[in-house]
Motif scaffolding. Structure first.
Motif, PDB file in Angstrom:
ATOM      1  N   TRP A  38       0.845  -1.207   0.019  1.00  0.00           N
ATOM      2  CA  TRP A  38      -0.023  -0.036   0.107  1.00  0.00           C
ATOM      3  C   TRP A  38       1.013   1.394  -0.187  1.00  0.00           C
ATOM      4  CZ3 TRP A  38      -3.717  -2.188   4.189  1.00  0.00           C
ATOM      5  CH2 TRP A  38      -4.734  -2.706   3.787  1.00  0.00           C
ATOM      6  N   ARG A  39       2.172   1.112   0.661  1.00  0.00           N
ATOM      7  CA  ARG A  39       2.877   2.323   0.786  1.00  0.00           C
ATOM      8  C   ARG A  39       3.232   2.797  -0.760  1.00  0.00           C
ATOM      9  NH1 ARG A  39       4.356   0.268   5.742  1.00  0.00           N
ATOM     10  NH2 ARG A  39       6.186  -0.621   4.911  1.00  0.00           N
ATOM     11  N   HIS A  40       3.934   1.569  -1.408  1.00  0.00           N
ATOM     12  CA  HIS A  40       4.243   1.567  -2.542  1.00  0.00           C
ATOM     13  C   HIS A  40       3.290   2.144  -3.654  1.00  0.00           C
ATOM     14  CE1 HIS A  40       6.918   0.922  -6.014  1.00  0.00           C
ATOM     15  NE2 HIS A  40       6.034   0.378  -6.694  1.00  0.00           N
ATOM     16  N   ALA A  41       2.138   1.580  -3.341  1.00  0.00           N
ATOM     17  CA  ALA A  41       1.015   2.154  -4.430  1.00  0.00           C
ATOM     18  C   ALA A  41       0.724   3.530  -4.277  1.00  0.00           C
ATOM     19  CB  ALA A  41      -0.557   1.430  -3.740  1.00  0.00           C
ATOM     20  N   VAL A  42       0.708   4.125  -3.060  1.00  0.00           N
ATOM     21  CA  VAL A  42       0.623   5.563  -2.710  1.00  0.00           C
ATOM     22  C   VAL A  42       1.684   6.401  -3.474  1.00  0.00           C
ATOM     23  CG1 VAL A  42       0.690   7.462  -1.006  1.00  0.00           C
ATOM     24  CG2 VAL A  42      -0.668   5.189  -0.672  1.00  0.00           C
ATOM     25  N   TYR A  67      -6.302  -0.697  -5.398  1.00  0.00           N
ATOM     26  CA  TYR A  67      -6.199  -1.483  -4.062  1.00  0.00           C
ATOM     27  C   TYR A  67      -7.427  -0.942  -3.472  1.00  0.00           C
ATOM     28  CZ  TYR A  67      -1.489  -2.558  -4.731  1.00  0.00           C
ATOM     29  OH  TYR A  67      -0.018  -2.921  -5.358  1.00  0.00           O
ATOM     30  N   PRO A  68      -8.637  -1.811  -3.920  1.00  0.00           N
ATOM     31  CA  PRO A  68      -9.859  -1.390  -3.247  1.00  0.00           C
ATOM     32  C   PRO A  68      -9.804  -1.604  -1.820  1.00  0.00           C
ATOM     33  CG  PRO A  68     -10.348  -2.613  -5.205  1.00  0.00           C
ATOM     34  CD  PRO A  68      -8.829  -2.853  -4.803  1.00  0.00           C
ATOM     35  N   GLY A  69      -9.193  -2.734  -1.249  1.00  0.00           N
ATOM     36  CA  GLY A  69      -8.911  -2.589   0.095  1.00  0.00           C
ATOM     37  C   GLY A  69      -8.107  -2.025   0.952  1.00  0.00           C
ATOM     38  N   GLU A  73      -6.359   4.817   6.672  1.00  0.00           N
ATOM     39  CA  GLU A  73      -5.202   5.721   7.029  1.00  0.00           C
ATOM     40  C   GLU A  73      -4.078   6.053   6.148  1.00  0.00           C
ATOM     41  OE1 GLU A  73      -2.280   2.645   9.415  1.00  0.00           O
ATOM     42  OE2 GLU A  73      -4.494   1.870   9.531  1.00  0.00           O
ATOM     43  N   PHE A  74      -4.138   5.433   4.939  1.00  0.00           N
ATOM     44  CA  PHE A  74      -3.111   5.671   3.981  1.00  0.00           C
ATOM     45  C   PHE A  74      -3.432   7.104   3.450  1.00  0.00           C
ATOM     46  CE2 PHE A  74      -1.649   1.604   5.145  1.00  0.00           C
ATOM     47  CZ  PHE A  74      -0.351   1.586   4.909  1.00  0.00           C
ATOM     48  N   ASP A  79      -1.252  12.294   1.879  1.00  0.00           N
ATOM     49  CA  ASP A  79      -1.028  13.829   2.111  1.00  0.00           C
ATOM     50  C   ASP A  79       0.372  14.165   2.557  1.00  0.00           C
ATOM     51  OD1 ASP A  79      -3.780  14.411   1.578  1.00  0.00           O
ATOM     52  OD2 ASP A  79      -4.411  14.178   3.489  1.00  0.00           O
ATOM     53  N   HIS A  80       1.037  13.304   3.227  1.00  0.00           N
ATOM     54  CA  HIS A  80       2.403  13.591   3.718  1.00  0.00           C
ATOM     55  C   HIS A  80       3.216  13.563   2.331  1.00  0.00           C
ATOM     56  CE1 HIS A  80       6.349  12.924   5.768  1.00  0.00           C
ATOM     57  NE2 HIS A  80       6.412  11.786   4.852  1.00  0.00           N
ATOM     58  N   CYS A  81       3.162  12.468   1.606  1.00  0.00           N
ATOM     59  CA  CYS A  81       3.849  12.499   0.335  1.00  0.00           C
ATOM     60  C   CYS A  81       3.785  13.550  -0.566  1.00  0.00           C
ATOM     61  CB  CYS A  81       3.502  11.193  -0.594  1.00  0.00           C
ATOM     62  SG  CYS A  81       4.225   9.626   0.364  1.00  0.00           S
TER      63      CYS A  81
END
Length: 229
Positions: A38-42, A67-69, A73-74, A79-81
């Motif tokens: 998920w971090r990589h997706a963001v 990533y529907p699931g 919190e991501f 927003d941070h990225c």
């Protein structure tokens, strides 16, 4: 037989990078946890908008489609990225994304995050924090692997690539040196031996304390290589 089939189909560049960290990590099998994906997706979607100013709601909708699931919190991580990348130069547009590349000579394959029409010709997007200076050794190997694939596919020399450390808003150009290519080929040799069914030894500088397989490896000192390491 399964390992032999993997060798015939080729080795992924990610498996070569894993072998460069420690061949035992590849031998026992490595897969990132869901939160790492998920971090990589963001970071990947933020990167795809860096030619303009990313709009948080738009990027978040794209991420949810992929990533529907993904955990809500991501959204805060997104927003941070975006904030971290606010000061990066805008305007350089990528020509293609998620580009599959392959080297028949080396029998390796992978996917490049972004391609550009002028040098540096490609970018690698990372969800890790940037080192204080330079580029991580594993990221230099990624750039070397992609460069060798592109050189074979396009018939031109590729001497550099971009590494984007999205969480810090830091973009650095990796100028390849011969040692980067030598280290990639050494890691490729390790990955090939694992794929052929050989049991590897622990790397001299393996990050054992952070490895999920540390309990499965031979106790330190049991092997001569461990004693000498």
């Amino acid at each position: 037989m399964k390992k032999k089939e993997r060798t015939e189909q080729g080795l992924s560049l990610s498996s070569v990078i894993t072998a460069s960290i420690c061949p035992l990590k590849l031998y026992y099998g490595y897969s990132p946890d869901e939160r790492a994906l998920w971090r990589h997706a963001v970071c990947r979607q933020v990167s795809s908008h860096l030619e303009h100013d990313p709009v948080g709601d738009t990027v978040w909708e794209e991420i949810q489609s992929i990533y529907p699931g993904i955990a809500p919190e991501f959204r805060e991580y997104l927003d941070h990225c975006i904030a971290a990348c606010a000061a990066l130069p805008r305007g350089r547009e990528w020509s293609e994304s998620d580009v599959p590349v392959r080297s028949e000579r080396l029998n390796v394959f992978g996917n490049i995050d972004k391609m550009f029409s002028s040098p540096p010709f490609f970018a690698v997007t990372r969800s890790s924090h940037a080192p204080r200076a330079g580029i991580y050794a594993t990221d230099r190997l990624r750039v070397a692997g992609y460069a060798m694939c592109l050189e074979e596919m396009e018939g031109r020399e590729v001497t550099s690539g971009i590494v984007e450390y999205i969480p810090d808003g830091i973009v650095r150009t990796c100028m390849l040196q011969p040692i980067d290519r030598r280290r990639f080929l050494a890691a490729l040799g390790s990955a090939r031996r694992v794929a052929a069914g050989e049991t590897p030894s622990r790397s001299r500088n393996a990050p054992c304390d952070r490895c999920g397989h540390r309990e499965r490896c031979a106790p330190r000192g049991k092997r001569l290589s461990d004693l000498l390491g």
